[in-house]
Design a protein around this motif. Structure first.
Motif, mmCIF file in Angstrom:
data_model
loop_
_atom_site.group_PDB
_atom_site.id
_atom_site.type_symbol
_atom_site.label_atom_id
_atom_site.label_comp_id
_atom_site.label_asym_id
_atom_site.label_seq_id
_atom_site.Cartn_x
_atom_site.Cartn_y
_atom_site.Cartn_z
ATOM 1 N N GLU A 1 0.806 -1.218 0.000
ATOM 2 C CA GLU A 1 0.000 0.000 0.000
ATOM 3 C C GLU A 1 0.843 1.274 0.000
ATOM 4 O O GLU A 1 0.545 2.240 -0.717
ATOM 5 C CB GLU A 1 -0.927 0.009 1.218
ATOM 6 C CG GLU A 1 -1.928 -1.124 1.261
ATOM 7 C CD GLU A 1 -2.693 -1.135 2.582
ATOM 8 O OE1 GLU A 1 -2.962 -0.046 3.121
ATOM 9 O OE2 GLU A 1 -3.010 -2.232 3.077
ATOM 10 N N ASN A 2 1.872 1.295 0.834
ATOM 11 C CA ASN A 2 2.683 2.509 0.952
ATOM 12 C C ASN A 2 3.424 2.821 -0.345
ATOM 13 O O ASN A 2 3.503 3.981 -0.765
ATOM 14 C CB ASN A 2 3.680 2.370 2.097
ATOM 15 C CG ASN A 2 3.055 2.502 3.480
ATOM 16 O OD1 ASN A 2 3.749 2.807 4.446
ATOM 17 N ND2 ASN A 2 1.753 2.254 3.613
ATOM 18 N N GLY B 1 6.378 0.259 6.991
ATOM 19 C CA GLY B 1 5.260 1.031 6.484
ATOM 20 C C GLY B 1 4.355 1.508 7.612
ATOM 21 O O GLY B 1 4.621 1.303 8.799
ATOM 22 N N LYS B 2 3.280 2.166 7.208
ATOM 23 C CA LYS B 2 2.358 2.715 8.211
ATOM 24 C C LYS B 2 0.950 2.827 7.611
ATOM 25 O O LYS B 2 0.758 2.743 6.394
ATOM 26 C CB LYS B 2 2.833 4.095 8.662
ATOM 27 C CG LYS B 2 2.913 5.116 7.529
ATOM 28 C CD LYS B 2 3.443 6.463 8.025
ATOM 29 C CE LYS B 2 3.494 7.465 6.880
ATOM 30 N NZ LYS B 2 3.984 8.785 7.342
ATOM 31 N N ASP B 3 -0.018 2.992 8.488
ATOM 32 C CA ASP B 3 -1.411 3.283 8.110
ATOM 33 C C ASP B 3 -2.006 2.239 7.167
ATOM 34 O O ASP B 3 -2.706 2.578 6.204
ATOM 35 C CB ASP B 3 -1.510 4.678 7.466
ATOM 36 C CG ASP B 3 -1.019 5.783 8.386
ATOM 37 O OD1 ASP B 3 -1.178 5.635 9.605
ATOM 38 O OD2 ASP B 3 -0.464 6.769 7.869
ATOM 39 N N TYR B 4 -1.749 0.971 7.421
ATOM 40 C CA TYR B 4 -2.311 -0.072 6.561
ATOM 41 C C TYR B 4 -3.811 -0.199 6.799
ATOM 42 O O TYR B 4 -4.273 -0.259 7.940
ATOM 43 C CB TYR B 4 -1.606 -1.410 6.827
ATOM 44 C CG TYR B 4 -0.197 -1.433 6.300
ATOM 45 C CD1 TYR B 4 0.058 -1.423 4.929
ATOM 46 C CD2 TYR B 4 0.898 -1.432 7.173
ATOM 47 C CE1 TYR B 4 1.361 -1.419 4.454
ATOM 48 C CE2 TYR B 4 2.190 -1.435 6.688
ATOM 49 C CZ TYR B 4 2.421 -1.426 5.335
ATOM 50 O OH TYR B 4 3.703 -1.422 4.842
ATOM 51 N N VAL C 1 7.199 -3.447 5.328
ATOM 52 C CA VAL C 1 6.792 -4.379 6.374
ATOM 53 C C VAL C 1 5.988 -3.644 7.445
ATOM 54 O O VAL C 1 6.143 -2.442 7.652
ATOM 55 C CB VAL C 1 8.015 -5.064 7.032
ATOM 56 C CG1 VAL C 1 8.773 -5.874 5.987
ATOM 57 C CG2 VAL C 1 8.945 -4.054 7.683
ATOM 58 N N GLU C 2 5.131 -4.402 8.106
ATOM 59 C CA GLU C 2 4.364 -3.826 9.200
ATOM 60 C C GLU C 2 5.244 -3.592 10.420
ATOM 61 O O GLU C 2 5.038 -2.652 11.181
ATOM 62 C CB GLU C 2 3.193 -4.734 9.565
ATOM 63 C CG GLU C 2 2.140 -4.828 8.474
ATOM 64 C CD GLU C 2 0.944 -5.643 8.915
ATOM 65 O OE1 GLU C 2 0.533 -5.534 10.095
ATOM 66 O OE2 GLU C 2 0.402 -6.403 8.086
#
Length: 233
Positions: free
Chosen positions: A34-35, A217-220, A190-191
């Motif tokens: 997503e990012n 990453g962020k805000d998944y 990665v989360e």
């Protein structure tokens, strides 16, 4: 090879320029990067060839790139949830190559293993076989399909470490691991990013030798593509 931890998606995709071929991991909306997709949309990179099992939906995933006309060609297995994809296909704005799902996965795998081509019975005698070589083995016809040649593979994992080792969860293992092996440059978001030694070695799905850049990453959102609810009495 020394893996490089980068700060964010913008830095990770900075050298993806117009006209490149990208593999994008995920299955449906599960485990998609997503990012990196958001960063590509912001950057406006265009004329891209995208290899992905699916094309996202109208307002999420690769659908965001299609909406901005960034994708020149889609190489996919399933594209049934994206109205903008359908519109561009029918209008001739988008080049599309539909591939049987097993063939898509195996062509990724072949690229990761350094194999130039595979032979598969899938597609023999159909439009998929037009213009391609067919060979007979033990009385059965097989279609020759070339391994993919992607400039970048962009994947999303649950956990990774600073050496690039990756762990995927559940459905996200369908295409992310084989694509991570297959790109000339592999970018992983990665989360959770941890230090080397914090991942259980037996749990690692993709060794860090395949990964060139990694970031947390962020805000998944983790959307559900088709929500099915039980009807109550």
């Amino acid at each position: 090879m020394i893996n490089k931890v980068v700060a964010n998606a913008d830095e990770a995709i900075a050298d993806i320029t117009d006209g490149k071929t990208l593999m994008l991991g995920g299955f449906g909306l599960c485990g998609i990067p997503e990012n990196c997709i958001t960063a590509l949309v912001k950057k406006g990179t265009k004329d891209l060839t995208c290899i992905s099992n699916n094309a996202g939906v109208d307002d999420f995933g690769i659908g965001l790139m299609l909406k901005q006309r960034q994708v020149k060609k889609m190489i996919s297995s399933y594209v049934g949830e994206n109205a903008e994809f359908e519109r561009q296909l029918l209008s001739g704005e988008l080049e599309v190559e539909l591939i049987p799902q097993g063939t898509l996965a195996t062509r990724c795998l072949a690229a990761g293993y350094g194999m130039p081509a595979i032979f598969t019975p899938a597609g023999v005698g159909t439009e998929v076989a037009e213009g391609k070589e067919v060979r007979n083995f033990d009385g059965k016809d097989y279609l020759m399909e070339y391994a993919f040649d992607a400039d970048f593979a962009i994947v999303k994992a649950w956990k990774g470490d600073t050496a690039g080792n990756l762990i995927f969860r559940s459905t996200s293992r369908n295409f992310n691991p084989v694509m991570a092996m297959a790109g000339k440059i592999t970018i992983a978001e990665v989360e959770e990013l941890v230090e080397v030694g914090e991942l259980e070695p037996d749990h690692i799905h993709t060794p860090g030798v395949y990964v060139h850049r990694i970031f947390q990453g962020k805000d998944y959102e983790k959307r559900i593509e088709q929500r099915t609810l039980r009807k109550r009495d």
